[in-house]
Design a protein around this motif. Structure first.
Motif, mmCIF file in Angstrom:
data_model
loop_
_atom_site.group_PDB
_atom_site.id
_atom_site.type_symbol
_atom_site.label_atom_id
_atom_site.label_comp_id
_atom_site.label_asym_id
_atom_site.label_seq_id
_atom_site.Cartn_x
_atom_site.Cartn_y
_atom_site.Cartn_z
ATOM 1 N N ALA A 3 -10.170 -2.453 -71.632
ATOM 2 C CA ALA A 3 -11.795 -2.873 -71.481
ATOM 3 C C ALA A 3 -11.913 -4.641 -71.614
ATOM 4 O O ALA A 3 -12.732 -5.105 -70.953
ATOM 5 C CB ALA A 3 -12.438 -2.341 -72.703
ATOM 6 N N GLN A 4 -11.108 -5.233 -72.359
ATOM 7 C CA GLN A 4 -10.976 -6.626 -72.342
ATOM 8 C C GLN A 4 -10.559 -7.102 -71.101
ATOM 9 O O GLN A 4 -11.188 -8.126 -70.775
ATOM 10 C CB GLN A 4 -10.150 -6.939 -73.781
ATOM 11 C CG GLN A 4 -10.699 -6.447 -75.091
ATOM 12 C CD GLN A 4 -9.533 -6.611 -76.176
ATOM 13 O OE1 GLN A 4 -8.180 -6.718 -75.678
ATOM 14 N NE2 GLN A 4 -9.774 -6.276 -77.270
ATOM 15 N N ARG A 47 -8.617 -0.436 -75.354
ATOM 16 C CA ARG A 47 -9.123 -1.686 -75.783
ATOM 17 C C ARG A 47 -8.883 -2.773 -74.681
ATOM 18 O O ARG A 47 -9.529 -3.717 -74.521
ATOM 19 C CB ARG A 47 -8.971 -1.946 -77.437
ATOM 20 C CG ARG A 47 -9.714 -0.883 -78.199
ATOM 21 C CD ARG A 47 -9.619 -1.263 -79.446
ATOM 22 N NE ARG A 47 -8.486 -0.984 -80.212
ATOM 23 C CZ ARG A 47 -7.868 -2.140 -80.792
ATOM 24 N NH1 ARG A 47 -7.898 -3.320 -80.946
ATOM 25 N NH2 ARG A 47 -6.557 -1.749 -81.292
ATOM 26 N N THR A 75 -3.465 -7.879 -77.595
ATOM 27 C CA THR A 75 -3.496 -6.562 -78.021
ATOM 28 C C THR A 75 -2.451 -5.477 -77.445
ATOM 29 O O THR A 75 -2.024 -4.738 -78.100
ATOM 30 C CB THR A 75 -5.052 -6.003 -77.495
ATOM 31 O OG1 THR A 75 -6.318 -6.671 -77.979
ATOM 32 C CG2 THR A 75 -5.141 -4.513 -77.866
ATOM 33 N N ASP A 97 -6.429 3.414 -79.947
ATOM 34 C CA ASP A 97 -6.382 3.152 -78.328
ATOM 35 C C ASP A 97 -6.187 1.624 -78.022
ATOM 36 O O ASP A 97 -7.046 1.112 -77.342
ATOM 37 C CB ASP A 97 -7.538 3.840 -77.661
ATOM 38 C CG ASP A 97 -7.452 3.859 -76.330
ATOM 39 O OD1 ASP A 97 -6.464 3.893 -75.751
ATOM 40 O OD2 ASP A 97 -8.412 4.181 -75.611
ATOM 41 N N PRO A 98 -5.178 0.871 -78.514
ATOM 42 C CA PRO A 98 -5.017 -0.217 -78.024
ATOM 43 C C PRO A 98 -4.926 -0.513 -76.462
ATOM 44 O O PRO A 98 -5.688 -1.658 -76.116
ATOM 45 C CB PRO A 98 -3.742 -0.808 -78.850
ATOM 46 C CG PRO A 98 -2.915 0.291 -79.198
ATOM 47 C CD PRO A 98 -3.951 1.530 -79.358
#
Length: 109
Positions: free
Chosen positions: A39-40, A36, A19, A32-33
């Motif tokens: 979060a990942q 993200r 990402t 919002d990469p």
């Protein structure tokens, strides 16, 4: 891989790194990469706290979110978890140099 094994820390960590790379290259049009990816990567660490790769992915996301000190602490933890992993060390070294800590970065190489 994440769809097949959503509880795989390694899959989550790699998804976070992919990402971030897509965002850096301008290929990730999603919202919002960096958020993200963060979060990942946090999910990867939660799934497997002893995974150096999960911590490495989190370090990259934290750094790009602007949490430089948090990123460096996470990177140091990744090295503690897998001191012989040249990729993990190189990632920390790169972030240290980018943070202006040249001698610390060189010591990781």
């Amino acid at each position: 891989a994440v769809e097949r094994a959503p509880r795989s820390a390694l899959a989550q960590a790699h998804l976070a790194r992919i990402t971030l790379e897509e965002a850096r290259a301008g290929f990730n049009a999603g919202p919002d990469p960096v958020g993200r990816a963060w979060a990942q990567a946090r999910e990867a660490v939660a799934l497997r706290p002893e995974s150096a790769r999960a911590h490495q992915a989190l370090m990259h996301a934290q750094f790009l979110k602007g949490d430089v000190e948090g990123a460096l602490a996470t990177g140091r933890r990744a090295v503690e978890l897998s001191p012989g992993d040249a990729d993990v060390r190189a990632s920390l070294a790169s972030r240290l140099v980018q943070a202006g800590r040249f001698e610390e970065g060189a010591a990781q190489m």
